[in-house]
Design an enzyme around this catalytic site. Structure first.
Site, short mmCIF file in Angstrom:
data_model
loop_
_atom_site.label_atom_id
_atom_site.label_comp_id
_atom_site.label_asym_id
_atom_site.label_seq_id
_atom_site.Cartn_x
_atom_site.Cartn_y
_atom_site.Cartn_z
N HIS A 147 82.58 33.24 43.50
CA HIS A 147 81.38 33.67 44.24
C HIS A 147 81.42 33.35 45.72
CE1 HIS A 147 80.46 29.40 43.56
NE2 HIS A 147 79.73 29.49 44.66
C1 UD1 Z 1 75.14 29.76 47.79
C2 UD1 Z 1 75.78 28.74 48.72
C3 UD1 Z 1 77.16 28.38 48.22
C4 UD1 Z 1 77.10 27.92 46.78
C5 UD1 Z 1 76.39 28.95 45.93
C6 UD1 Z 1 76.20 28.41 44.56
C7 UD1 Z 1 75.07 29.01 51.04
C8 UD1 Z 1 75.47 29.45 52.40
N1 UD1 Z 1 75.93 29.30 50.07
O1 UD1 Z 1 75.93 30.93 47.83
O2 UD1 Z 1 77.69 27.32 49.00
O3 UD1 Z 1 78.41 27.74 46.33
O4 UD1 Z 1 75.09 29.23 46.48
O5 UD1 Z 1 76.00 29.36 43.60
O6 UD1 Z 1 74.03 28.42 50.86
N2 UD1 Z 1 71.63 36.52 44.42
C9 UD1 Z 1 70.93 37.06 43.37
N3 UD1 Z 1 70.15 36.24 42.62
C10 UD1 Z 1 70.01 34.91 42.88
C11 UD1 Z 1 70.72 34.37 43.96
C12 UD1 Z 1 71.52 35.18 44.72
O7 UD1 Z 1 71.02 38.23 43.08
O8 UD1 Z 1 69.28 34.21 42.15
C13 UD1 Z 1 72.51 37.41 45.21
C14 UD1 Z 1 71.78 38.11 46.33
O9 UD1 Z 1 72.34 39.37 46.46
C15 UD1 Z 1 72.15 37.27 47.53
C16 UD1 Z 1 73.55 36.81 47.19
O10 UD1 Z 1 73.55 36.62 45.78
O11 UD1 Z 1 72.10 37.97 48.75
C17 UD1 Z 1 73.97 35.54 47.88
O12 UD1 Z 1 73.03 34.49 47.59
P1 UD1 Z 1 72.93 33.23 48.58
O13 UD1 Z 1 72.00 32.25 48.01
O14 UD1 Z 1 72.69 33.68 49.98
O15 UD1 Z 1 74.39 32.64 48.58
P2 UD1 Z 1 75.35 32.32 47.37
O16 UD1 Z 1 76.49 33.26 47.43
O17 UD1 Z 1 74.60 32.20 46.11
N1 UDP Z 2 77.55 26.47 36.73
C1 UDP Z 2 76.76 26.84 35.64
N2 UDP Z 2 76.86 28.11 35.17
C2 UDP Z 2 77.72 29.02 35.70
C3 UDP Z 2 78.53 28.63 36.80
C4 UDP Z 2 78.40 27.35 37.30
O1 UDP Z 2 75.98 26.02 35.15
O2 UDP Z 2 77.76 30.15 35.20
C5 UDP Z 2 77.41 25.10 37.25
C6 UDP Z 2 78.71 24.33 37.28
O3 UDP Z 2 78.96 23.75 36.02
C7 UDP Z 2 78.45 23.32 38.38
C8 UDP Z 2 77.58 24.09 39.34
O4 UDP Z 2 77.03 25.17 38.60
O5 UDP Z 2 77.76 22.21 37.89
C9 UDP Z 2 78.41 24.58 40.48
O6 UDP Z 2 77.70 25.51 41.19
P1 UDP Z 2 78.37 26.75 41.92
O7 UDP Z 2 79.71 27.03 41.38
O8 UDP Z 2 77.37 27.83 41.88
O9 UDP Z 2 78.41 26.24 43.43
P2 UDP Z 2 79.40 25.33 44.27
O10 UDP Z 2 79.66 24.09 43.53
O11 UDP Z 2 80.62 26.15 44.56
O12 UDP Z 2 78.65 25.11 45.53
#
Ligand code: UD1
Ligand code: UDP
Length: 361
Positions: free
Chosen positions: A202
């Site tokens: 992601h």
């Molecule tokens: C964010 C964090 C990243 C983390 C990740 C965990 C930042 C800059 N990035 O990235 O470090 O690893 O969360 O998962 O904060 N979206 C949905 N539903 C949701 C959430 C997101 O559809 O509930 C989609 C939307 O299209 C959104 C995109 O995901 O624009 C990105 O979401 P965003 O929270 O901006 O960043 P992540 O990629 O989730």
């Molecule tokens: N995680 C989860 N379900 C998923 C993917 C990740 O519960 O489908 C959990 C994972 O076990 C870990 C946390 O989410 O505890 C990590 O978050 P993510 O990978 O979204 O973000 P990052 O650590 O890269 O910021």
């Protein structure tokens, strides 16, 4: 004394779970949820399944560009903090929620605690790296999960308030390990232990770079039906836009993101894990599952140095080779602590805040 924990994204929730328990033994905690993540599988399921208390304030910020999202959060968190006037604010990891919470607290001169401080990938193109650096530079208590993190901070001149506490994700795993064994996710997905590979993907540097994304997805297709892929909504949207979604689903098991309990069960029983997640790299290490990281750099360098994680970047050939053949050969050095990080953080906060208040009259 009152503490505000600011969370909003999936990895924040996992880190909050054990800390919130420890905090509530000695502080009055209020939880502020920015709403950065909002789909059931990215948000609510963590509160429902792992007993995180209900947020006291839900700010409903949602998705947006970095500036808009962080700015909206900053303004709304500031309003809440001005009302609640907590003695300390706790932020977690490196998301935009973390940065907004930190800036709001620092500008109001509220003691700021950064959980998972000192991590560096030394790649400023990663949004997480900018967030980490800025948050560390305005924190009062910096909870470092590893010795490397302490050293990274020292190189930037940050020494006051820096503590090696261990990693709260070990605490989270300890909290949920037994109950996660009851998950029936393997049966639901018709998987047998150690006969499948688990993948997550992601990070912006992969999803927003079409060439990298196509290489990685090509590797997933080459690996084929032994691959299980709980897909982040960001990645799903990109794959649909690029017309890659349907063909991928024909080759591998693509599923919705799973809750933390199912995730631990899937990780523990996987033959290998492919990921660009920070948290999943650590969990793979702690669960002693070989990890192939879909990035060029990692902030969790110990997992690579110990030989349990390999950086495959976004090269299709390298990913497939490691996914099918990577075998760690060295013992682990157990770098993430003993599962007592939450209590240490609460101890540190208590003594820091008591010393600021001065002796009772
Ligand atoms: C964010 C964090 C990243 C983390 C990740 C965990 C930042 C800059 N990035 O990235 O470090 O690893 O969360 O998962 O904060 N979206 C949905 N539903 C949701 C959430 C997101 O559809 O509930 C989609 C939307 O299209 C959104 C995109 O995901 O624009 C990105 O979401 P965003 O929270 O901006 O960043 P992540 O990629 O989730
Ligand atoms: N995680 C989860 N379900 C998923 C993917 C990740 O519960 O489908 C959990 C994972 O076990 C870990 C946390 O989410 O505890 C990590 O978050 P993510 O990978 O979204 O973000 P990052 O650590 O890269 O910021």
């Amino acid at each position: 004394m009152k503490v505000a924990s600011v969370v909003g994204a999936r990895p924040n929730f996992v880190k909050l779970a054990p800390l919130s328990r420890a905090l509530r033994e000695r502080f009055h905690e209020v939880i502020v949820h920015t709403g950065q993540h909002y789909d059931y599988e990215m948000d609510r399921i963590f509160f429902d399944e792992i007993g995180i208390p209900e947020p006291d304030h839900h700010l409903g910020v949602g998705s947006g560009s970095h500036g808009r999202q962080t700015g909206e959060m900053l303004a709304r968190i500031e309003n809440v903090l001005m009302k609640e006037m907590p003695d300390a604010v706790v932020v977690f990891g490196d998301t935009n929620t973390t940065l907004a919470g930190a800036l709001a607290a620092a500008k109001l001169h509220i003691t700021l605690v950064h959980v998972e401080a000192g991590l560096r990938s030394y790649d400023r193109r990663m949004p997480e790296e900018i967030n980490r650096v800025l948050v560390d530079h305005c924190s009062d208590i910096l909870s470092c999960p590893t010795k490397t993190a302490v050293d990274n901070l020292r190189r930037e001149g940050i020494v006051d308030g820096v503590y090696l506490t261990g990693d709260v994700m070990v605490d989270a795993m300890n909290l949920c390990m037994e109950i996660s064994r009851r998950s029936n996710v393997l049966e639901r997905l018709e998987l047998r232990p150690k006969e499948y590979i688990l993948a997550t993907l992601h990070r912006a540097e992969n999803t927003d770079d079409e060439a990298r994304l196509r290489e990685i997805i090509g590797a997933f297709q080459d690996i084929g039906n032994s691959l299980v892929f709980p897909c982040h909504p960001r990645t799903e949207r990109r794959l649909r836009d690029l017309g890659l979604w349907d063909s991928l689903r024909e080759c591998i098991k693509v599923i919705k993101p799973v809750g933390y309990l199912d995730m631990l069960q899937l990780e523990r029983n996987a033959l290998r894990i492919l990921t660009d997640s920070g948290g999943v790299q650590k969990e793979a290490y702690i669960l002693r599952v070989p990890c192939v990281t879909l990035r060029d750099r990692t902030e969790w360098v110990e997992t690579v140095n110990d030989g349990w994680n390999v950086l495959a970047g976004a090269s299709r050939g390298s990913i497939v080779r490691h996914a099918t053949g990577f075998v760690p050969t060295r013992p682990q050095t157990h770098v993430f602590g003993d599962g007592d990080a939450s209590r240490r953080i609460v101890d540190l906060m208590e003594s820091f805040l008591s010393s600021r208040r001065g002796p009772a009259r």
